[in-house]
Design a protein around this motif. Structure first.
Motif, PDB file in Angstrom:
ATOM      1  N   ARG A 138      45.856-102.940 -59.692  1.00  0.00           N
ATOM      2  CA  ARG A 138      46.999-102.855 -60.607  1.00  0.00           C
ATOM      3  C   ARG A 138      48.234-103.361 -59.856  1.00  0.00           C
ATOM      4  O   ARG A 138      48.429-103.031 -58.701  1.00  0.00           O
TER       5      ARG A 138
ATOM      6  N   TYR B 295      44.017 -98.728 -62.766  1.00  0.00           N
ATOM      7  CA  TYR B 295      42.917 -99.697 -62.680  1.00  0.00           C
ATOM      8  C   TYR B 295      42.949-100.411 -61.338  1.00  0.00           C
ATOM      9  O   TYR B 295      43.953-100.353 -60.615  1.00  0.00           O
TER      10      TYR B 295
ATOM     11  N   ILE C 132      47.509 -84.358 -57.955  1.00  0.00           N
ATOM     12  CA  ILE C 132      47.585 -82.937 -58.324  1.00  0.00           C
ATOM     13  C   ILE C 132      46.367 -82.531 -59.155  1.00  0.00           C
ATOM     14  O   ILE C 132      45.997 -81.366 -59.199  1.00  0.00           O
TER      15      ILE C 132
ATOM     16  N   VAL D  31      54.034 -92.739 -60.912  1.00  0.00           N
ATOM     17  CA  VAL D  31      53.953 -91.281 -60.828  1.00  0.00           C
ATOM     18  C   VAL D  31      55.351 -90.696 -61.058  1.00  0.00           C
ATOM     19  O   VAL D  31      55.560 -89.865 -61.949  1.00  0.00           O
TER      20      VAL D  31
ATOM     21  N   THR E 238      49.104 -87.886 -67.193  1.00  0.00           N
ATOM     22  CA  THR E 238      48.622 -89.213 -67.607  1.00  0.00           C
ATOM     23  C   THR E 238      47.975 -89.867 -66.399  1.00  0.00           C
ATOM     24  O   THR E 238      48.608 -89.993 -65.356  1.00  0.00           O
TER      25      THR E 238
ATOM     26  N   PHE F 190      47.062 -82.620 -53.660  1.00  0.00           N
ATOM     27  CA  PHE F 190      48.400 -82.382 -53.115  1.00  0.00           C
ATOM     28  C   PHE F 190      49.407 -82.521 -54.253  1.00  0.00           C
ATOM     29  O   PHE F 190      49.393 -83.511 -54.988  1.00  0.00           O
TER      30      PHE F 190
HETATM   31  C1  LIG Z   1      49.612 -92.878 -64.195  1.00  0.00           C
HETATM   32  S1  LIG Z   1      48.739 -92.232 -62.818  1.00  0.00           S
HETATM   33  C2  LIG Z   1      49.089 -93.452 -61.587  1.00  0.00           C
HETATM   34  C3  LIG Z   1      47.881 -93.831 -60.769  1.00  0.00           C
HETATM   35  C4  LIG Z   1      48.086 -94.938 -59.745  1.00  0.00           C
HETATM   36  N1  LIG Z   1      49.075 -94.586 -58.772  1.00  0.00           N
HETATM   37  C5  LIG Z   1      48.452 -96.234 -60.397  1.00  0.00           C
HETATM   38  O1  LIG Z   1      49.602 -96.675 -60.324  1.00  0.00           O
HETATM   39  O2  LIG Z   1      47.587 -96.837 -61.048  1.00  0.00           O
HETATM   40  C6  LIG Z   1      49.817 -90.877 -62.339  1.00  0.00           C
HETATM   41  C7  LIG Z   1      49.113 -89.838 -61.467  1.00  0.00           C
HETATM   42  O3  LIG Z   1      50.095 -88.990 -60.881  1.00  0.00           O
HETATM   43  C8  LIG Z   1      49.567 -87.675 -60.809  1.00  0.00           C
HETATM   44  N2  LIG Z   1      50.653 -86.700 -60.689  1.00  0.00           N
HETATM   45  C9  LIG Z   1      51.549 -86.326 -61.623  1.00  0.00           C
HETATM   46  N3  LIG Z   1      52.360 -85.377 -61.142  1.00  0.00           N
HETATM   47  C10 LIG Z   1      51.979 -85.143 -59.867  1.00  0.00           C
HETATM   48  C11 LIG Z   1      52.429 -84.270 -58.838  1.00  0.00           C
HETATM   49  N4  LIG Z   1      53.443 -83.425 -59.035  1.00  0.00           N
HETATM   50  N5  LIG Z   1      51.806 -84.306 -57.646  1.00  0.00           N
HETATM   51  C12 LIG Z   1      50.776 -85.146 -57.440  1.00  0.00           C
HETATM   52  N6  LIG Z   1      50.293 -85.991 -58.366  1.00  0.00           N
HETATM   53  C13 LIG Z   1      50.893 -85.998 -59.567  1.00  0.00           C
HETATM   54  C14 LIG Z   1      48.764 -87.544 -62.097  1.00  0.00           C
HETATM   55  O4  LIG Z   1      47.795 -86.519 -62.020  1.00  0.00           O
HETATM   56  C15 LIG Z   1      48.162 -88.946 -62.254  1.00  0.00           C
HETATM   57  O5  LIG Z   1      46.866 -89.020 -61.740  1.00  0.00           O
END
Ligand SMILES: C[S@@+](CC[C@H](N)C(=O)[O-])C[C@H]1O[C@@H](n2cnc3c(N)ncnc32)[C@H](O)[C@@H]1O
Length: 279
Positions: free
Chosen positions: A86, A83, A152, A228, A79, A208
């Motif tokens: 945020r 924005y 990721i 996340v 997910t 990463f």
């Molecule tokens: C909902 S978004 C949050 C974006 C931003 N941090 C925010 O709060 O608006 C979650 C992000 O975490 C990343 N993510 C999920 N699992 C991950 C992992 N194991 N390592 C790195 N990124 C990860 C997803 O690809 C996604 O882009």
């Protein structure tokens, strides 16, 4: 899909296998409630790749040849909602920390930079918001700053690196910042905006996986990992938070999402205020 093609069935044992693989690869817990989402998103990959069943697809992504597709699979399941600015209070709090941080860096020497990591940066709105805040706050000082932004998902990182967004995505950006840090597209780019180079150059985007041990060249002063860990279970959260602790400077800060908490996790951070912690 045409009217005559029926969607491939996602059997319980196939869903179990896929969920386990996603958990092992990136820590994301797919509960039973996510089955329809997984079926829809991976169903598209099945059709595009000509796979007959989810089991065939699973078998392929677990082979060496399927490594690329495994990344695409994780991309399509994660997910990425985000924005600009945020959870605005975090940016206000961060700017209160900057003058003291800048003084400390200046004492150490001219080239000593403030370093920030946004982990799980999605399409870039978060690191760009951080960069604009720092640029504003530090404009009368010498202190350089540098942001490492990771995710990721290779798909979101592509958007993040370009820094081009539809104009309706920047509604939350205050007009003075729009003026200073964005360019408006014209011609075929009409309706789009682009982050100016001076801000893009402050950020290093890289893939990463938070399941891995970070090996960055410098410790960080602040880490943002917001919205996340909410997809991880407690033991994964504890492991990730420990790794954040290890790569923070003494007294460095960790910002997590407003709906997240470290309560109930095994960690060494000091509580500052809801969703903000200090080493
Ligand atoms: C909902 S978004 C949050 C974006 C931003 N941090 C925010 O709060 O608006 C979650 C992000 O975490 C990343 N993510 C999920 N699992 C991950 C992992 N194991 N390592 C790195 N990124 C990860 C997803 O690809 C996604 O882009």
């Amino acid at each position: 899909m045409t009217l005559f093609q029926s969607a491939t069935e996602l059997k319980d044992n196939e869903y179990e296998k896929i969920s386990r693989l996603v958990y092992e690869q990136c820590g994301i817990c797919l509960h039973e409630g996510k089955k329809d989402l997984v079926k829809a998103r991976l169903g598209k990959r099945l059709r595009e790749g000509g796979f007959k069943s989810f089991l065939d697809y699973y078998k392929y992504v677990t082979t060496k040849d399927g490594t690329e597709e495994l990344i695409t699979m994780i991309d399509s399941i994660s997910t990425n909602v985000t924005y600009f600015f945020r959870e605005e209070k975090h940016f206000q709090k961060m700017t209160t920390l900057l003058p003291e941080l800048a003084r400390e860096k200046e004492k150490k020497g001219r080239t000593e930079a403030i370093r920030i990591w946004t982990a799980g940066c999605s399409t870039g709105e978060e690191p760009y918001s951080v960069a604009m805040s720092l640029s504003e706050c530090l404009k009368d000082r010498q202190t350089p700053f540098h942001i490492t932004a990771t995710d990721i998902s290779t798909r979101v990182l592509q958007t993040a690196t370009q820094g081009v967004y539809p104009a309706d995505k920047v509604k939350g950006v205050p007009p003075p910042l729009m003026k200073r840090y964005f360019q408006y597209g014209t011609g075929t780019s009409d309706g789009q905006v682009r982050i100016k180079r001076e801000i893009r150059d402050r950020i290093a985007f890289e893939r990463f996986n938070l399941m891995d041990i970070p090996r960055f060249s410098h410790p960080f002063d602040i880490i943002f990992c917001r919205n996340v860990m909410i997809y991880f279970d407690k033991s994964t959260q504890s492991a990730v938070v420990k790794r954040f602790y290890d790569v923070l400077q003494p007294s460095g800060h960790l910002f997590i999402g407003h709906s997240e908490t470290l309560t109930g996790l095994d960690h060494q951070f000091h509580y500052v205020q809801p969703s903000i912690y200090r080493k």
